[in-house]
Enzyme design. Structure first.
Site, PDB file in Angstrom:
ATOM      1  N   ASP A  80      -6.034  50.603 -54.073  1.00 15.24           N
ATOM      2  CA  ASP A  80      -5.207  49.527 -53.509  1.00 15.24           C
ATOM      3  C   ASP A  80      -3.728  49.942 -53.517  1.00 15.24           C
ATOM      4  O   ASP A  80      -3.255  50.538 -54.497  1.00 15.24           O
ATOM      5  CB  ASP A  80      -5.418  48.283 -54.398  1.00 15.24           C
ATOM      6  CG  ASP A  80      -4.983  46.988 -53.738  1.00 15.24           C
ATOM      7  OD1 ASP A  80      -4.844  46.952 -52.503  1.00 15.24           O
ATOM      8  OD2 ASP A  80      -4.805  45.991 -54.473  1.00 15.24           O
ATOM      9  N   HIS A 206      -4.719  39.912 -48.226  1.00 14.56           N
ATOM     10  CA  HIS A 206      -4.344  40.082 -49.633  1.00 14.56           C
ATOM     11  C   HIS A 206      -3.944  38.709 -50.179  1.00 14.56           C
ATOM     12  O   HIS A 206      -3.695  37.781 -49.418  1.00 14.56           O
ATOM     13  CB  HIS A 206      -3.159  41.042 -49.743  1.00 14.56           C
ATOM     14  CG  HIS A 206      -3.541  42.475 -49.530  1.00 14.56           C
ATOM     15  ND1 HIS A 206      -3.209  43.468 -50.409  1.00 14.56           N
ATOM     16  CD2 HIS A 206      -4.244  43.072 -48.538  1.00 14.56           C
ATOM     17  CE1 HIS A 206      -3.680  44.625 -49.967  1.00 14.56           C
ATOM     18  NE2 HIS A 206      -4.313  44.414 -48.830  1.00 14.56           N
ATOM     19  N   ALA A 208      -5.646  36.553 -52.119  1.00 17.22           N
ATOM     20  CA  ALA A 208      -6.649  35.503 -51.885  1.00 17.22           C
ATOM     21  C   ALA A 208      -6.859  34.598 -53.104  1.00 17.22           C
ATOM     22  O   ALA A 208      -7.597  33.617 -53.007  1.00 17.22           O
ATOM     23  CB  ALA A 208      -7.977  36.123 -51.460  1.00 17.22           C
ATOM     24  N   ASN A 228      -8.670  40.173 -50.827  1.00 14.58           N
ATOM     25  CA  ASN A 228      -8.302  40.824 -52.088  1.00 14.58           C
ATOM     26  C   ASN A 228      -8.030  39.772 -53.159  1.00 14.58           C
ATOM     27  O   ASN A 228      -7.207  38.862 -52.947  1.00 14.58           O
ATOM     28  CB  ASN A 228      -7.007  41.634 -51.910  1.00 14.58           C
ATOM     29  CG  ASN A 228      -7.237  42.947 -51.215  1.00 14.58           C
ATOM     30  OD1 ASN A 228      -8.299  43.178 -50.647  1.00 14.58           O
ATOM     31  ND2 ASN A 228      -6.244  43.813 -51.253  1.00 14.58           N
ATOM     32  N   VAL A 229      -8.667  39.941 -54.300  1.00 23.12           N
ATOM     33  CA  VAL A 229      -8.492  38.974 -55.392  1.00 23.12           C
ATOM     34  C   VAL A 229      -8.146  39.731 -56.671  1.00 23.12           C
ATOM     35  O   VAL A 229      -8.924  40.576 -57.119  1.00 23.12           O
ATOM     36  CB  VAL A 229      -9.783  38.150 -55.629  1.00 23.12           C
ATOM     37  CG1 VAL A 229      -9.521  37.042 -56.643  1.00 23.12           C
ATOM     38  CG2 VAL A 229     -10.326  37.568 -54.331  1.00 23.12           C
ATOM     39  N   THR A 231      -5.236  38.137 -59.175  1.00 21.41           N
ATOM     40  CA  THR A 231      -4.655  37.216 -60.160  1.00 21.41           C
ATOM     41  C   THR A 231      -5.702  36.347 -60.863  1.00 21.41           C
ATOM     42  O   THR A 231      -5.679  36.204 -62.094  1.00 21.41           O
ATOM     43  CB  THR A 231      -3.616  36.319 -59.457  1.00 21.41           C
ATOM     44  OG1 THR A 231      -2.605  37.173 -58.927  1.00 21.41           O
ATOM     45  CG2 THR A 231      -2.985  35.327 -60.409  1.00 21.41           C
TER      46      THR A 231
HETATM   47  P1  13P Z   1      -3.834  38.121 -55.802  1.00 22.47           P
HETATM   48  O1  13P Z   1      -3.264  38.730 -57.045  1.00 22.47           O
HETATM   49  O2  13P Z   1      -2.938  37.072 -55.266  1.00 22.47           O
HETATM   50  O3  13P Z   1      -5.224  37.681 -55.970  1.00 22.47           O
HETATM   51  O4  13P Z   1      -3.823  39.261 -54.691  1.00 22.47           O
HETATM   52  C1  13P Z   1      -4.551  40.429 -54.895  1.00 22.47           C
HETATM   53  C2  13P Z   1      -4.226  41.460 -53.896  1.00 22.47           C
HETATM   54  O5  13P Z   1      -3.845  41.172 -52.783  1.00 22.47           O
HETATM   55  C3  13P Z   1      -4.413  42.856 -54.305  1.00 22.47           C
HETATM   56  O6  13P Z   1      -4.012  43.758 -53.324  1.00 22.47           O
END
Ligand code: 13P
Length: 280
Positions: A80, A206, A208, A228-229, A231
């Site tokens: 990533d 991204h 998400a 993409n998750v 957090t």
């Molecule tokens: P979040 O941290 O908001 O879930 O986003 C993750 C992300 O986009 C990683 O590239």
């Protein structure tokens, strides 16, 4: 079984759903994502932040590759947000064949040239490339993106960008942010539709974490094939550790780790059901 990101995104396109790409930092995160994918009978992407890979290096990549290979469902492993040609080249050599070439900090022309150059190298090595056009706000793993630099993906540039660079997937900026949304998330679906009209490559969203069912569903209808998750998975991990250590008796480390895996796994499995990739 290990597979590549483009194969998964093609599967999602045909099935009208999206694949979850979950950032992992260690063995527990990896076990949680693969465990969730097997539990929900879903494909998934194990995603490694370029920053963690430069710290943990090969062991983390090997862990993900091995876990993907021995999984009973299709799993891809993806690097990533890398802005470094050297870094991407190193990881290609060690078997990571799906990368995000992040030139979003560059002006449009420079981003195109950077992405095209990386795409050539990655394709030559039988890999696939996700690119980003626009700039997300928010902070993630030391990758701070000041809000004033943020800009949304321009649909009038998106078609040329993908055609010129040969990117296999395009990450769009339509109001999504990395990290916690400070207010109700609002996505610009008109913009997403305009992008989808000119880009045939699968679209990636991204940031998400924190998107509700309506936003996810509409995004999928308009061509998002990868969410993409990070957090929310990280929070599940940290909250579980905090709970374990707040107990009066200090628990066995193995118990702490198992609880953390379980906490992440249920969060990830729920996301797979939300994204429509689960078939349990
Ligand atoms: P979040 O941290 O908001 O879930 O986003 C993750 C992300 O986009 C990683 O590239």
């Amino acid at each position: 079984m290990i597979t590549n990101t483009v194969a998964l995104l093609g599967m999602a396109e045909r099935g009208g759903f999206a694949i979850g790409a979950f950032n992992v930092y260690n063995l527990e995160g990896t076990l949680a994502v693969v465990g969730a994918a097997e539990e929900a009978a879903s494909p998934a992407i194990l995603q490694i932040m370029a920053e963690s890979i430069s710290r943990e290096g090969r062991p983390l990549a090997s862990t993900c590759l091995e876990a993907a290979s021995s999984a009973s469902v299709p799993i891809a492993v993806h690097l990533d947000h890398s802005s470094s040609r050297d870094e991407i080249e190193r990881w290609l050599e060690s078997g990571l064949k799906s990368v995000m070439a992040d030139g979003s900090h560059l002006e449009f022309e420079a981003n195109m040239e950077f992405t095209r150059d990386i795409a050539e190298m990655v394709h030559y090595n039988d890999g696939v490339v996700e690119a980003e056009l626009g700039r997300l706000t928010g902070a993630e793993d030391g990758l701070t993106v000041p809000e004033y630099e943020a800009k949304l993906t321009d649909p009038t540039q998106a078609g040329d960008f993908v055609a010129h660079t040969g990117a296999d997937a395009l990450a769009v900026c339509i109001g999504n942010v990395h990290g916690r949304y400070r207010s109700e998330p609002r996505l610009d679906f008109e913009r997403l539709e305009a992008i989808r009209d000119v880009v045939s490559a699968p679209l990636v969203l991204h940031g998400a974490s924190g998107l509700d069912e309506d936003l996810v569903r509409r995004s999928i209808e308009l061509g998002v094939r990868k969410f993409n998750v990070n957090t929310e998975v990280r929070a599940a991990y940290i909250d579980s550790l905090a709970e374990s250590f707040s107990a009066t008796e200090s628990p066995e480390l193995v118990v702490v780790m198992e609880r953390a895996v379980d906490a992440m796994q249920s969060l990830v499995a729920a996301k797979m059901r939300l994204f429509g990739s689960a078939s349990d």
